[in-house]
Design an enzyme around this catalytic site. Structure first.
Site, PDB file in Angstrom:
ATOM      1  N   HIS A  18       9.474  10.293  -4.038  1.00 36.65           N
ATOM      2  CA  HIS A  18       8.824  10.267  -2.715  1.00 36.65           C
ATOM      3  C   HIS A  18       9.745  10.861  -1.648  1.00 36.65           C
ATOM      4  O   HIS A  18       9.306  11.622  -0.788  1.00 36.65           O
ATOM      5  CB  HIS A  18       8.479   8.819  -2.317  1.00 36.65           C
ATOM      6  CG  HIS A  18       7.476   8.150  -3.205  1.00 36.65           C
ATOM      7  ND1 HIS A  18       7.705   6.942  -3.823  1.00 36.65           N
ATOM      8  CD2 HIS A  18       6.220   8.504  -3.576  1.00 36.65           C
ATOM      9  CE1 HIS A  18       6.651   6.579  -4.520  1.00 36.65           C
ATOM     10  NE2 HIS A  18       5.726   7.524  -4.406  1.00 36.65           N
ATOM     11  N   LYS A  42      -4.277  -2.670  -6.009  1.00 36.24           N
ATOM     12  CA  LYS A  42      -2.934  -2.885  -6.552  1.00 36.24           C
ATOM     13  C   LYS A  42      -2.393  -4.212  -6.054  1.00 36.24           C
ATOM     14  O   LYS A  42      -2.746  -4.669  -4.972  1.00 36.24           O
ATOM     15  CB  LYS A  42      -2.005  -1.742  -6.108  1.00 36.24           C
ATOM     16  CG  LYS A  42      -2.320  -0.412  -6.805  1.00 36.24           C
ATOM     17  CD  LYS A  42      -1.279   0.647  -6.512  1.00 36.24           C
ATOM     18  CE  LYS A  42      -1.501   1.906  -7.353  1.00 36.24           C
ATOM     19  NZ  LYS A  42      -0.530   2.966  -7.052  1.00 36.24           N
ATOM     20  N   ARG A  91       2.979  15.722  -9.617  1.00 35.51           N
ATOM     21  CA  ARG A  91       4.015  15.571 -10.638  1.00 35.51           C
ATOM     22  C   ARG A  91       3.656  16.285 -11.922  1.00 35.51           C
ATOM     23  O   ARG A  91       4.507  16.808 -12.623  1.00 35.51           O
ATOM     24  CB  ARG A  91       4.256  14.083 -10.937  1.00 35.51           C
ATOM     25  CG  ARG A  91       4.906  13.315  -9.812  1.00 35.51           C
ATOM     26  CD  ARG A  91       4.799  11.834 -10.024  1.00 35.51           C
ATOM     27  NE  ARG A  91       3.389  11.443 -10.114  1.00 35.51           N
ATOM     28  CZ  ARG A  91       2.975  10.251 -10.502  1.00 35.51           C
ATOM     29  NH1 ARG A  91       3.840   9.329 -10.860  1.00 35.51           N
ATOM     30  NH2 ARG A  91       1.682   9.983 -10.532  1.00 35.51           N
TER      31      ARG A  91
HETATM   32  N1  COA Z   1       7.575  10.847  -7.026  1.00 34.64           N
HETATM   33  C1  COA Z   1       7.574   9.708  -7.729  1.00 34.64           C
HETATM   34  N2  COA Z   1       6.476   8.939  -7.911  1.00 34.64           N
HETATM   35  C2  COA Z   1       5.348   9.367  -7.345  1.00 34.64           C
HETATM   36  C3  COA Z   1       5.268  10.550  -6.593  1.00 34.64           C
HETATM   37  C4  COA Z   1       6.464  11.301  -6.447  1.00 34.64           C
HETATM   38  N3  COA Z   1       6.492  12.436  -5.754  1.00 34.64           N
HETATM   39  N4  COA Z   1       4.010  10.707  -6.162  1.00 34.64           N
HETATM   40  C5  COA Z   1       3.323   9.650  -6.625  1.00 34.64           C
HETATM   41  N5  COA Z   1       4.118   8.846  -7.329  1.00 34.64           N
HETATM   42  C6  COA Z   1       3.753   7.608  -8.013  1.00 34.64           C
HETATM   43  C7  COA Z   1       3.547   6.466  -7.081  1.00 34.64           C
HETATM   44  O1  COA Z   1       4.734   5.712  -6.910  1.00 34.64           O
HETATM   45  C8  COA Z   1       2.477   5.662  -7.775  1.00 34.64           C
HETATM   46  O2  COA Z   1       3.076   4.801  -8.720  1.00 34.64           O
HETATM   47  P1  COA Z   1       2.331   3.430  -9.150  1.00 34.64           P
HETATM   48  O3  COA Z   1       0.940   3.764  -9.552  1.00 34.64           O
HETATM   49  O4  COA Z   1       3.177   2.974 -10.253  1.00 34.64           O
HETATM   50  O5  COA Z   1       2.385   2.554  -7.926  1.00 34.64           O
HETATM   51  C9  COA Z   1       1.683   6.689  -8.553  1.00 34.64           C
HETATM   52  O6  COA Z   1       2.504   7.829  -8.620  1.00 34.64           O
HETATM   53  C10 COA Z   1       0.392   7.059  -7.878  1.00 34.64           C
HETATM   54  O7  COA Z   1       0.691   7.472  -6.554  1.00 34.64           O
HETATM   55  P2  COA Z   1      -0.464   7.780  -5.525  1.00 34.64           P
HETATM   56  O8  COA Z   1      -1.479   8.667  -6.143  1.00 34.64           O
HETATM   57  O9  COA Z   1       0.169   8.241  -4.267  1.00 34.64           O
HETATM   58  O10 COA Z   1      -1.172   6.380  -5.420  1.00 34.64           O
HETATM   59  P3  COA Z   1      -1.047   5.397  -4.313  1.00 34.64           P
HETATM   60  O11 COA Z   1      -1.698   4.124  -4.672  1.00 34.64           O
HETATM   61  O12 COA Z   1       0.382   5.317  -3.939  1.00 34.64           O
HETATM   62  O13 COA Z   1      -1.893   6.105  -3.137  1.00 34.64           O
HETATM   63  C11 COA Z   1      -3.939   6.813  -2.013  1.00 34.64           C
HETATM   64  C12 COA Z   1      -3.239   6.518  -3.332  1.00 34.64           C
HETATM   65  C13 COA Z   1      -3.393   5.981  -0.910  1.00 34.64           C
HETATM   66  C14 COA Z   1      -3.658   8.223  -1.596  1.00 34.64           C
HETATM   67  C15 COA Z   1      -5.437   6.628  -2.227  1.00 34.64           C
HETATM   68  O14 COA Z   1      -5.639   5.444  -2.972  1.00 34.64           O
HETATM   69  C16 COA Z   1      -6.205   6.503  -0.926  1.00 34.64           C
HETATM   70  O15 COA Z   1      -6.380   7.475  -0.192  1.00 34.64           O
HETATM   71  N6  COA Z   1      -6.672   5.287  -0.620  1.00 34.64           N
HETATM   72  C17 COA Z   1      -7.395   5.002   0.627  1.00 34.64           C
HETATM   73  C18 COA Z   1      -8.847   4.716   0.374  1.00 34.64           C
HETATM   74  C19 COA Z   1      -9.628   6.002   0.434  1.00 34.64           C
HETATM   75  O16 COA Z   1      -9.666   6.690   1.422  1.00 34.64           O
HETATM   76  N7  COA Z   1     -10.278   6.316  -0.700  1.00 34.64           N
HETATM   77  C20 COA Z   1     -11.043   7.502  -0.828  1.00 34.64           C
HETATM   78  C21 COA Z   1     -10.149   8.628  -1.269  1.00 34.64           C
HETATM   79  S1  COA Z   1     -11.054  10.125  -1.461  1.00 34.64           S
END
Ligand code: COA
Length: 161
Positions: A18, A42, A91
């Site tokens: 991140h 989550k 990723r």
């Molecule tokens: N380096 C390391 N790890 C990374 C990374 C990076 N560059 N990018 C992502 N990850 C990891 C995260 O730590 C996360 O790990 P986990 O699942 O073990 O917690 C995983 O990859 C998934 O990350 P991400 O896709 O960013 O999921 P998130 O839960 O952190 O965020 C949102 C997702 C917030 C973007 C999405 O759920 C959202 O927009 N929610 C709001 C509701 C909404 O509007 N929904 C409609 C969307 S169209």
């Protein structure tokens, strides 16, 4: 004109992957907001306040980065706060499939002109996720190169009571 972007996620906790995206995105925009989301799907190890404060500590050297948190629909937060772009890290190809559908849905929901922008995660961090980091630390594995030291310490404090 000030160009403002959002980098969002649950950051439970933030990793070097991140941080890599934040550092690079902060050079592309005048202002970068790291938006900690409260994801109802989550069950986080860290509270929203803990996640915000850890990111603030780790990014304090980046003068145009600030941290916020929000709940609900991403597009509502983005439109309300007049962002120009939402940055996401990719990723692997599996991320791409999820991200493209999310970006296309968001394109329907964002105000005109707001873009989703994707940065490729550094290969050093392309295999990590917050869950994997927590699991390895909880089992006494070494992730020293994958998480900021301050955050590694906080994860250990959660597991070693
Ligand atoms: N380096 C390391 N790890 C990374 C990374 C990076 N560059 N990018 C992502 N990850 C990891 C995260 O730590 C996360 O790990 P986990 O699942 O073990 O917690 C995983 O990859 C998934 O990350 P991400 O896709 O960013 O999921 P998130 O839960 O952190 O965020 C949102 C997702 C917030 C973007 C999405 O759920 C959202 O927009 N929610 C709001 C509701 C909404 O509007 N929904 C409609 C969307 S169209």
């Amino acid at each position: 004109m000030t160009r403002k972007a959002l980098y969002t996620g649950s950051f439970d906790p933030m990793t070097n992957g991140h941080l890599d995206i934040i550092t690079r995105a902060s050079k592309m925009f005048d202002e970068l907001v790291v938006g900690v989301i409260v994801n109802p799907n989550k069950h986080p190890l860290f509270s929203k306040e803990e996640r915000v404060s850890m990111i603030e500590e780790v990014t304090s050297h980046l003068s145009n980065v600030r941290v916020d948190s929000f709940e609900g629909l991403l597009a509502d937060y983005v439109n309300r706060n007049h962002f120009d772009a939402v940055v996401r890290g990719l990723r692997a190809t599996s991320d791409f499939e999820y991200e493209i559908s999310m970006a296309q849905m968001n394109a329907c929901l964002f105000d005109e002109g707001i873009e989703s922008i994707f940065l490729m995660t550094s290969p050093k961090y392309s295999f990590i996720s917050s869950s994997m980091i927590k699991e390895v630390v909880s089992l006494n594995g070494c992730v020293d190169d994958l998480v900021p030291q301050i955050i590694l310490q906080r994860i250990k404090e959660k597991y070693i009571k």
